[in-house]
Design an enzyme around this catalytic site. Structure first.
Site, PDB file in Angstrom:
ATOM      1  N   ALA A  37       0.841  -1.201   0.000  1.00 17.72           N
ATOM      2  CA  ALA A  37       0.000   0.000   0.000  1.00 17.72           C
ATOM      3  C   ALA A  37       0.868   1.240   0.000  1.00 17.72           C
ATOM      4  O   ALA A  37       1.947   1.269   0.596  1.00 17.72           O
ATOM      5  CB  ALA A  37      -0.912  -0.002   1.227  1.00 17.72           C
ATOM      6  N   SER A  38       0.394   2.274  -0.677  1.00 16.64           N
ATOM      7  CA  SER A  38       1.038   3.579  -0.740  1.00 16.64           C
ATOM      8  C   SER A  38       2.502   3.426  -1.165  1.00 16.64           C
ATOM      9  O   SER A  38       2.789   3.033  -2.282  1.00 16.64           O
ATOM     10  CB  SER A  38       0.896   4.308   0.604  1.00 16.64           C
ATOM     11  OG  SER A  38       0.915   5.699   0.397  1.00 16.64           O
ATOM     12  N   GLY A  39       3.468   3.698  -0.268  1.00 11.60           N
ATOM     13  CA  GLY A  39       4.868   3.521  -0.641  1.00 11.60           C
ATOM     14  C   GLY A  39       5.194   2.096  -1.030  1.00 11.60           C
ATOM     15  O   GLY A  39       6.065   1.848  -1.865  1.00 11.60           O
TER      16      GLY A  39
ATOM     17  N   TYR B 291       4.264   2.013  -4.466  1.00  9.21           N
ATOM     18  CA  TYR B 291       5.186   2.878  -5.213  1.00  9.21           C
ATOM     19  C   TYR B 291       6.417   2.092  -5.678  1.00  9.21           C
ATOM     20  O   TYR B 291       6.856   2.205  -6.821  1.00  9.21           O
ATOM     21  CB  TYR B 291       5.600   4.041  -4.311  1.00  9.21           C
ATOM     22  CG  TYR B 291       6.243   5.226  -4.989  1.00  9.21           C
ATOM     23  CD1 TYR B 291       5.567   6.432  -5.105  1.00  9.21           C
ATOM     24  CD2 TYR B 291       7.536   5.167  -5.487  1.00  9.21           C
ATOM     25  CE1 TYR B 291       6.161   7.553  -5.699  1.00  9.21           C
ATOM     26  CE2 TYR B 291       8.144   6.264  -6.085  1.00  9.21           C
ATOM     27  CZ  TYR B 291       7.447   7.450  -6.190  1.00  9.21           C
ATOM     28  OH  TYR B 291       8.031   8.550  -6.785  1.00  9.21           O
TER      29      TYR B 291
ATOM     30  N   GLY C 152      -2.611  -0.466  -3.553  1.00 12.53           N
ATOM     31  CA  GLY C 152      -3.074   0.878  -3.896  1.00 12.53           C
ATOM     32  C   GLY C 152      -2.684   1.912  -2.861  1.00 12.53           C
ATOM     33  O   GLY C 152      -1.528   2.015  -2.468  1.00 12.53           O
TER      34      GLY C 152
END
Length: 582
Positions: free
Chosen positions: A377-379, A382, A399
């Site tokens: 998630a997030s980072g 990324y 996501g």
């Protein structure tokens, strides 16, 4: 205070005895690890409870003082598949206790057990206490046994987010954060007193999907209709006899009775092998005839700016540590493809970007495949998004494409406890991140521009990696988390599967034979206990807690470990809330 001579002698004697015991324990373990003769008709006993990490660090201290050695998720899966191929193993005896893992890891283990069962081998499960996660795993079994007084809390799923704004107000602490994205409400735990509509929408969507999959899986496994399964879940709490009457278990039997039932009174021909014993067995059909290899680069924990050491030992993903591992794998001529094994809630935006860049550069040399465990998630997403292929479980969390930053204003709290600060300043915004005061309107405007720059960059890179337009990405971004299945439907995930799926895809992309084993080179290599002892010294090693933060849920442990590494004013890529669905 000076240490007396006799105290020095006593200390030396104690340390000598302690090191001697460690040396003897290690030497005994090494010299007794001989090939085990598995008798035909044997059973592999697999005891699972608590947290199951992606990787484990050897720690004889824990074993000497009575702690059980940890086993990793890959240890479990590898030995289940090994037992599947072992003609002398006729079944698995699964002893389940309370589990502290997410739905991604549950699926990883369940998939391996299903593969074992599909080979015509039996699975027997023993339960004394079971919630939804434990029973979901047990439902793959041919036979589920329990005792009359067992506790079954197989009652559906619940999520209960925490909100601390009122608590902080009573203390005089103001959470002053700026976030972008309708669903990027990570600071809500500190800035709200109740759930936002956006958070409610996301959690309901996740709960609906998980609940439907739970009901469908249990219905098929136990031969029940969906209505019957939902009716059983709605009972709330059952004992062993009630679980038997409802069809959740097959028989009442204590654990030793079950073992006797499987082996017979005479255990000379059929054995029950412990996991620690069986992991020493050399698997059949795994002779490796090629020097070509796949690299496994682990990304486990929160993402922070930092060097190699925390990346190797502390369940943290450091910018320098993971980037160097990816670079080494890319430069290794033996490595034909790289698998990134990700289990991360994210963290530092800067560190995430450093790792992302290394993934992009490595992809120019060889295929990159991401295998998501519980969470990317997030980072965490990324550092995954630039891969050629992203593989996730249906129950993984992915996501959370968004960003936030801020601080805690402590001025009123200081007043409450009689503490005072005075400010001397040069430069209108030199006090930007002082904890004694909230942001000024100008500073909030500057901070919002700062995080918008990060968010727009995030969107551009997702669009580049996922072959989508920025507008398409923005519709599914806004900080929203998705299940692996939902991510597959909206383009954030390429394939639904487990680690073995990622290995198969890596072989295909590297033009390696899919049906033949290849070496797996692990990055970073975890040093042995004795290497760490010699390199770091006994004092540094001994002062590290054996079971750090073990009382906290795993996602929260990872975030707490990362706090000292986060920099003042640093934009953070973290999920909107800790997803805890039980």
């Amino acid at each position: 205070m000076r240490i007396k001579e006799w105290q020095k002698i006593a200390l030396v004697v104690v340390l000598t005895l302690f090191v001697g015991v460690l040396f003897y324990t290690t030497l005994f373990r090494v010299t007794t690890e001989v090939s085990l003769d598995v008798k035909p008709g044997s059973f592999l006993q697999l005891n699972l409870s608590g947290e199951i990490p992606e990787r484990v660090v050897e720690n004889p201290i824990a074993e000497v003082i009575g702690g059980l050695p940890n086993i990793s998720i890959q240890d479990i899966v590898l030995n289940i598949h090994k037992a599947k191929r072992d003609k002398n193993i006729s079944g698995i005896l699964l002893h389940l206790g309370p589990l502290g893992i997410g739905w991604g890891k549950l699926d990883e283990i369940r998939n391996a057990l299903q593969s074992f069962h599909a080979a015509g081998k039996k699975i027997y499960t023993y339960l004394e206490m079971a919630g939804d996660a434990e029973y979901y795993l047990a439902s793959v079994s041919d036979t589920i046994t329990t005792i009359p007084t067992a506790i079954f809390m197989v009652n559906g799923l619940v999520s209960e987010p925490l909100f601390m704004k009122g608590t902080l107000q009573k203390l005089g602490i103001e959470a002053d954060f700026v976030a972008h994205g309708k669903y990027k409400n990570a600071p809500d735990i500190f800035t709200r007193e109740s759930m936002s509509d956006a958070q409610r929408e996301v959690l309901n969507a996740i709960l609906d999907e998980y609940y439907q999959r739970l009901v469908d899986t249990l219905s098929v496994s136990r031969g029940l209709s969906r209505t019957e399964t939902q009716s059983i879940l709605d009972k709330g709490l059952l004992n062993g006899r009630e679980a038997l009457a409802m069809g959740l278990v097959d028989t009442l039997m204590y654990f030793n009775e079950l073992k006797t039932h499987l082996t017979g009174k005479d255990d000379s021909k059929r054995r029950i092998l412990g996991f620690k014993q069986y992991r020493k067995v050399q698997p059949e059909g795994t002779d490796i005839s090629t020097s070509d290899a796949l690299a496994i680069v682990y990304g486990v924990g929160s993402i922070v700016i930092g060097g190699e050491k925390p990346y190797e030992y502390d369940n943290l993903i450091t910018s320098e540590g993971m980037a160097n591992s990816i670079r080494k794998a890319a430069e290794n001529k033996r490595v034909k493809a790289i698998i990134l094994r990700i289990d991360s809630p994210g963290g530092s935006g800067v560190a995430s970007d450093v790792i992302w860049k290394e993934v992009v550069k490595a992809r120019e040399k060889k295929p990159i495949i991401v295998s998501i465990s519980d969470l990317a998630a997030s980072g965490g997403y990324y550092i995954s998004m630039a891969a050629d292929t992203i593989v996730a479980h249906p129950g993984s969390i992915v996501g959370s494409i968004g960003v936030f930053a801020g601080k805690f204003a402590m001025g009123k709290f200081y007043n409450k406890i009689g503490m005072n600060t005075e400010k001397l300043q040069r430069g209108r915004n030199a006090d930007f991140f002082l904890t004694s005061q909230p942001f000024t309107p100008e500073q909030r405007k500057i901070l919002r521009h700062h995080i918008m720059t990060f968010y727009e960059d995030f969107l551009q890179k997702v669009a580049q990696g996922r072959h989508m337009s920025v507008e398409e990405v923005d519709k599914i971004a806004q900080g929203r988390i998705w299940s692996g299945k939902q991510g597959y439907q909206n383009g954030l995930v390429d394939v639904l599967g487990d680690f073995n799926t990622a290995v198969r895809i890596a072989k295909e992309m590297a033009n390696l034979p899919v049906d033949k084993p290849v070496p797996l080179l692990i990055y970073p290599r975890i040093k042995s206990f004795w290497e760490r002892l010699l390199l770091e010294g006994f004092q540094n090693f001994a002062t590290q807690p054996v079971f750090p933060l073990s009382s906290l849920p795993e996602p929260l442990q990872n975030m707490v470990k990362a706090i000292p590494y986060f920099q003042t004013g640093e934009p953070l890529f973290l999920p909107p809330f800790i997803v805890d669905i039980n």
